[in-house]
Design a protein around this motif. Structure first.
Motif, short mmCIF file in Angstrom:
data_model
loop_
_atom_site.label_atom_id
_atom_site.label_comp_id
_atom_site.label_asym_id
_atom_site.label_seq_id
_atom_site.Cartn_x
_atom_site.Cartn_y
_atom_site.Cartn_z
N LEU A 198 -14.14 34.91 -5.79
CA LEU A 198 -13.79 35.81 -7.11
C LEU A 198 -12.89 35.28 -7.96
CD1 LEU A 198 -13.86 39.37 -5.64
CD2 LEU A 198 -15.78 38.27 -6.84
N CYS A 243 -11.45 37.38 -0.31
CA CYS A 243 -12.18 37.65 -1.52
C CYS A 243 -11.72 36.38 -2.30
CB CYS A 243 -11.75 38.73 -2.29
SG CYS A 243 -12.27 40.36 -1.66
N MET A 264 -11.23 39.51 -11.06
CA MET A 264 -12.19 40.23 -10.41
C MET A 264 -11.34 40.74 -9.27
SD MET A 264 -16.00 39.23 -10.52
CE MET A 264 -16.96 38.87 -12.05
N VAL A 284 -18.34 42.92 -6.97
CA VAL A 284 -17.03 42.77 -5.90
C VAL A 284 -17.49 43.11 -4.84
CG1 VAL A 284 -14.92 43.42 -5.70
CG2 VAL A 284 -15.41 42.96 -7.79
#
Length: 529
Positions: free
Chosen positions: A487, A483, A491, A435
């Motif tokens: 991801l 993100c 996640m 992450v």
């Protein structure tokens, strides 16, 4: 007993050719049809040049082609690599390059998304695309791209590569506590022994109908196939969107066995189950089942026997608590599964006393071969274990789990804690660094930490604490949006906190994740009445 994984299907096809084997939507294959499909897949892969021990990756949702590709690769004498369909192209590209994948089986839609990253996979030579009739397939330099159906239709019977039970069968990628995911290498012996053991204590028979709801890239999900095929039972594949979809499938298909992880069990426990539900057993792994959830399931499904299990990908499955022990030991992990020994050892390798905390160490036929192309991490987790038998001393490899447990006077095990920083969310193990790597790709970020915080439905939720560079403006919402393209959903942080000062450090100068965890430990707790 079958010695190789794919022999489960062929043995069942000889013994009960017309018995139901695989269901996916309206498609229903008996064992004879499934065996023909697996043989056809093996012929197509061999005709495409797949060599002995070479890797085939499958990047598909759960469907018939997914199963045929994996077991076809095994039958051909190659190694299959199931890839989680939730992963993004960059993550898929890493796996394909890391284990030198030669053949990729994916859908035409997914292939268009993957095409830009496949240039970074120098060993890839062939892509077989399912559902390829609707649109032209992309061109990839140095890679032959064919339609799956056409490849199977044109392939003539091919001689198989010879393999034995100690040869590789599969590589399953799992998150590590640091760095990129690592590939756990499983032999045919590992997977056959695991299926025999689990099918034995679950008392599976050809009459069972098992619902496969978990990803086939997850050892727990893949084992639903292997245990069913071991005894000639039927597997029903489902890609569910809502918990209600699972309940509906159980009712519609007369399901007798259901495996899930705690977050899904919490959702299923909140539903109203029919009084005439056909479930004979349910199993849990991937985290502890909350007592309230288990109580709700037992009340709703009084005829279904609950099996609470503990496992790690490196050894498939380690322990289970028999249903008859639930009342007396609701917090126990149980005892070792058949054909495995589970030890509790001190750091010097000596056995712990009763109720003394120590590391769970697994020995036996289920211990995998190690991590693909990673001697350092293999040496950290897979260590020699010496056992004396009178005048004979034997050395073997055992796996050190990284989990602290204790054993009571009657031999039952109890989980205490993990020794690493893995985040357990929605049944997945997530590496904080995976992450954080995405966060640090944003130039505005100077410091970031991902931590796991207790969550009422997810087990743990991912919380990100981040510091922007001086003079940079970045909101939590903007960082989350950045993100999302990189991801998979499991996640993604559930909460992002932007701070104005450096993150706390431990004496070694590293970000103090334990202190951050304490600071945010109740951020998802229910408000006091």
């Amino acid at each position: 007993m079958s010695e190789l994984l794919h022999d489960f299907i062929f043995h069942s096809a000889r013994q009960m050719p017309s018995a139901p084997a695989l269901v996916y939507g309206q498609r229903r294959l008996d064992y004879a049809a499934l065996a023909r499909l697996v043989h056809g897949a093996a012929d197509a892969l061999l005709a495409g040049g797949l060599g002995r021990g070479e890797r085939l990756a499958v990047y598909l949702e759960k469907n018939v082609e997914n199963v045929a590709a994996m077991f076809g690769a095994a039958a051909a004498g190659a190694v299959f690599v199931p890839v989680n369909p939730l992963l993004k192209p960059e993550q898929v590209g890493y796996i394909l390059a890391d284990c030198n994948v030669r053949v990729l089986v994916t859908s035409a839609d997914r292939l268009h998304l993957l095409a830009p990253v496949l240039a970074g996979c120098p060993d890839l030579r062939l892509v077989l695309a399912t559902g390829a009739a609707a649109a032209p397939l992309p061109l990839i330099d140095g890679v032959a791209v064919q339609a799956w159906d056409a490849a199977l239709a044109l392939a003539a019977p091919q001689p198989r590569h010879r393999v034995i039970d100690s040869d590789m069968a599969a590589i399953l990628y799992t998150s590590g506590s640091t760095g990129k995911p690592k590939g756990v290498v499983l032999s045919h012996r590992n997977m056959v022994a695991g299926a025999v053991s689990v099918a034995g204590y679950l008392e599976n028979t050809p009459a069972d109908r098992i619902l496969a709801v978990l990803p086939l890239s997850f050892d727990y999900g893949l084992s639903q196939l292997s245990t069913a095929f071991r005894v000639g039972a039927a597997v029903v594949l489902i890609n569910h969107l809502l918990p209600r979809d699972v309940l509906d499938a159980v009712a519609a298909e007369g399901i007798t066995g259901l495996a899930a992880v705690p977050p899904l069990w919490r959702q299923l426990a909140a539903l109203r189950w029919p009084d005439d539900c056909t479930l004979r057993y349910l199993t849990n792994s991937g985290g502890a089942m909350p007592r309230a959830t288990l109580a709700a399931l037992r009340a709703a499904l009084p005829r279904a026997r609950p099996f609470l299990m503990y496992g790690l990908t490196e050894a498939f499955r380690s322990t289970y608590l028999a249903p008859e022990e639930l009342e007396r030991r609701p917090d126990s992990m149980g005892k070792a599964i058949p054909n495995a020994e589970v030890l509790v050892l001190r750091t010097d390798g000596s056995p712990c006393a009763v109720d003394e905390p120590g590391e769970l160490v697994h020995r036996g036929a289920l211990v995998s071969l190690g991590y693909w192309n990673d001697a350092r991490r293999t040496a950290e987790r897979f260590k020699p274990y010496r056992s004396a038998h009178g005048g004979l001393t034997l050395d073997e490899m055992a796996v050190w789990s990284g989990d602290t447990v204790r054993r009571d006077a009657e031999g039952f095990l109890y989980f205490i804690s993990r020794n690493d920083e893995m985040i357990k969310t929605s049944g997945y193990r997530v590496s904080p660094s995976e992450v954080e790597e995405v966060l640090y790709a944003r130039e505005q970020i100077v410091e970031a930490a991902a931590i796991g915080v207790d969550h009422p439905t997810l087990g743990q939720a991912i919380v990100v604490v981040a510091l922007a560079r001086p003079g940079q403006k970045l909101s939590a919402g903007e960082l989350l949006a950045a993100c999302k393209p990189h991801l998979p959903s499991y996640m993604l942080p559930q909460k992002i906190v932007m701070v104005e000062a450096s993150l706390p450090r431990n004496p070694n100068g590293k970000i103090d994740r334990k202190l951050l965890s304490l600071q945010f430990e109740r951020c998802f707790a229910a408000p006091a009445p």
